[in-house]
Design a protein around this motif. Sequence first.
Motif, short mmCIF file in Angstrom:
data_model
loop_
_atom_site.label_atom_id
_atom_site.label_comp_id
_atom_site.label_asym_id
_atom_site.label_seq_id
_atom_site.Cartn_x
_atom_site.Cartn_y
_atom_site.Cartn_z
N THR A 92 0.83 -1.21 0.00
CA THR A 92 0.00 0.00 0.00
C THR A 92 0.86 1.25 0.00
OG1 THR A 92 -1.75 -1.18 1.17
CG2 THR A 92 -1.83 1.24 1.23
N LEU A 93 1.84 1.31 0.89
CA LEU A 93 2.71 2.49 0.96
C LEU A 93 3.53 2.65 -0.33
CD1 LEU A 93 3.96 2.36 4.65
CD2 LEU A 93 2.26 3.90 3.66
N GLY A 94 3.98 1.55 -0.89
CA GLY A 94 4.72 1.61 -2.15
C GLY A 94 3.87 2.15 -3.29
N THR A 95 2.64 1.68 -3.36
CA THR A 95 1.71 2.14 -4.41
C THR A 95 1.43 3.63 -4.28
OG1 THR A 95 0.70 -0.06 -4.49
CG2 THR A 95 -0.56 1.77 -5.43
N ILE A 96 1.18 4.08 -3.06
CA ILE A 96 0.92 5.50 -2.82
C ILE A 96 2.14 6.33 -3.23
CG2 ILE A 96 0.56 7.25 -1.02
CD1 ILE A 96 -1.23 5.12 0.39
N SER A 97 3.33 5.87 -2.87
CA SER A 97 4.56 6.60 -3.22
C SER A 97 4.73 6.71 -4.72
CB SER A 97 5.78 5.92 -2.60
OG SER A 97 5.70 5.94 -1.20
N ILE A 98 4.46 5.64 -5.44
CA ILE A 98 4.59 5.64 -6.90
C ILE A 98 3.59 6.63 -7.52
CG2 ILE A 98 4.21 4.26 -8.99
CD1 ILE A 98 5.45 1.89 -7.39
N LEU A 99 2.35 6.59 -7.04
CA LEU A 99 1.33 7.50 -7.58
C LEU A 99 1.69 8.96 -7.33
CD1 LEU A 99 -1.94 5.57 -6.65
CD2 LEU A 99 -0.93 5.87 -8.93
N VAL A 100 2.16 9.27 -6.13
CA VAL A 100 2.57 10.64 -5.82
C VAL A 100 3.73 11.05 -6.72
CG1 VAL A 100 3.64 12.11 -4.06
CG2 VAL A 100 1.72 10.65 -3.46
N GLY A 101 4.68 10.15 -6.94
CA GLY A 101 5.81 10.45 -7.82
C GLY A 101 5.36 10.73 -9.25
N ILE A 102 4.43 9.94 -9.75
CA ILE A 102 3.91 10.14 -11.12
C ILE A 102 3.20 11.49 -11.23
CG2 ILE A 102 2.20 9.31 -12.80
CD1 ILE A 102 2.96 6.45 -11.87
N ILE A 103 2.37 11.80 -10.25
CA ILE A 103 1.65 13.08 -10.27
C ILE A 103 2.63 14.25 -10.24
CG2 ILE A 103 0.13 14.58 -8.89
CD1 ILE A 103 -1.37 11.96 -8.08
N LEU A 104 3.61 14.19 -9.37
CA LEU A 104 4.60 15.27 -9.28
C LEU A 104 5.42 15.39 -10.57
CD1 LEU A 104 5.84 14.88 -5.60
CD2 LEU A 104 4.29 16.62 -6.53
N PHE A 105 5.73 14.27 -11.19
CA PHE A 105 6.48 14.27 -12.44
C PHE A 105 5.70 15.01 -13.53
CE2 PHE A 105 7.32 12.29 -16.60
CZ PHE A 105 8.67 12.61 -16.73
N PHE A 106 4.42 14.65 -13.70
CA PHE A 106 3.63 15.28 -14.75
C PHE A 106 3.31 16.74 -14.44
CE2 PHE A 106 2.79 10.85 -16.02
CZ PHE A 106 3.19 10.97 -17.34
N ARG A 107 3.17 17.09 -13.18
CA ARG A 107 2.98 18.50 -12.82
C ARG A 107 4.24 19.30 -13.17
NH1 ARG A 107 -0.14 19.11 -7.05
NH2 ARG A 107 -2.18 18.53 -7.85
N GLY A 108 5.39 18.69 -12.95
CA GLY A 108 6.66 19.36 -13.30
C GLY A 108 6.79 19.54 -14.79
N LEU A 109 6.33 18.58 -15.60
CA LEU A 109 6.38 18.71 -17.05
C LEU A 109 5.47 19.84 -17.53
CD1 LEU A 109 6.38 15.02 -18.38
CD2 LEU A 109 8.28 16.66 -18.36
N ARG A 110 4.30 19.97 -16.95
CA ARG A 110 3.36 21.00 -17.37
C ARG A 110 3.88 22.38 -16.98
NH1 ARG A 110 -2.61 19.26 -15.73
NH2 ARG A 110 -1.92 20.44 -13.93
N ALA A 111 4.64 22.48 -15.93
CA ALA A 111 5.15 23.78 -15.46
C ALA A 111 6.34 24.26 -16.29
CB ALA A 111 5.55 23.69 -13.99
N MET A 112 6.93 23.37 -17.10
CA MET A 112 8.10 23.77 -17.91
C MET A 112 7.64 24.60 -19.10
SD MET A 112 10.29 20.23 -17.80
CE MET A 112 11.53 20.85 -18.89
#
Length: 113
Positions: A92-112
């Motif tokens: 569960t914790l691993g899945t949550i961490s991966i999802l948060v990482g993916i969301i932050l990654f795509f937010r960073g791409l949109r901000a560029m």
Amino acid sequence: MYSGGKNVRNRASFEQTTAEIISIESTYDTVTDSDDYHVAIKFNVEGKEIETSLGEYENSMYEGKEIGIYYNPDDPTDIIAASKTMPIVTITLGTISILVGIILFFRGLRAMP
């Protein structure tokens, strides 16, 4: 929950059985400001009763409760609790961490620019 440093890979060479919790003792640790628990268990291996320490504690444990364990056939006092809680928490914790990482990654791409 802690299982004495052993991991799931050890289970392949260990035998599975059921143990009974025979005592639970708690002591207060002033360094960590928490209670430490010593859980004693007993189980049978080829007609011989083995008593040893579990090495982990959960709130649902009580004296007389039967729990699943894995033991080393060469040294039956070498055990691993067959807890189902820890893998669920880890996944569960691993899945949550991966999802948060993916969301932050795509937010960073949109901000560029």
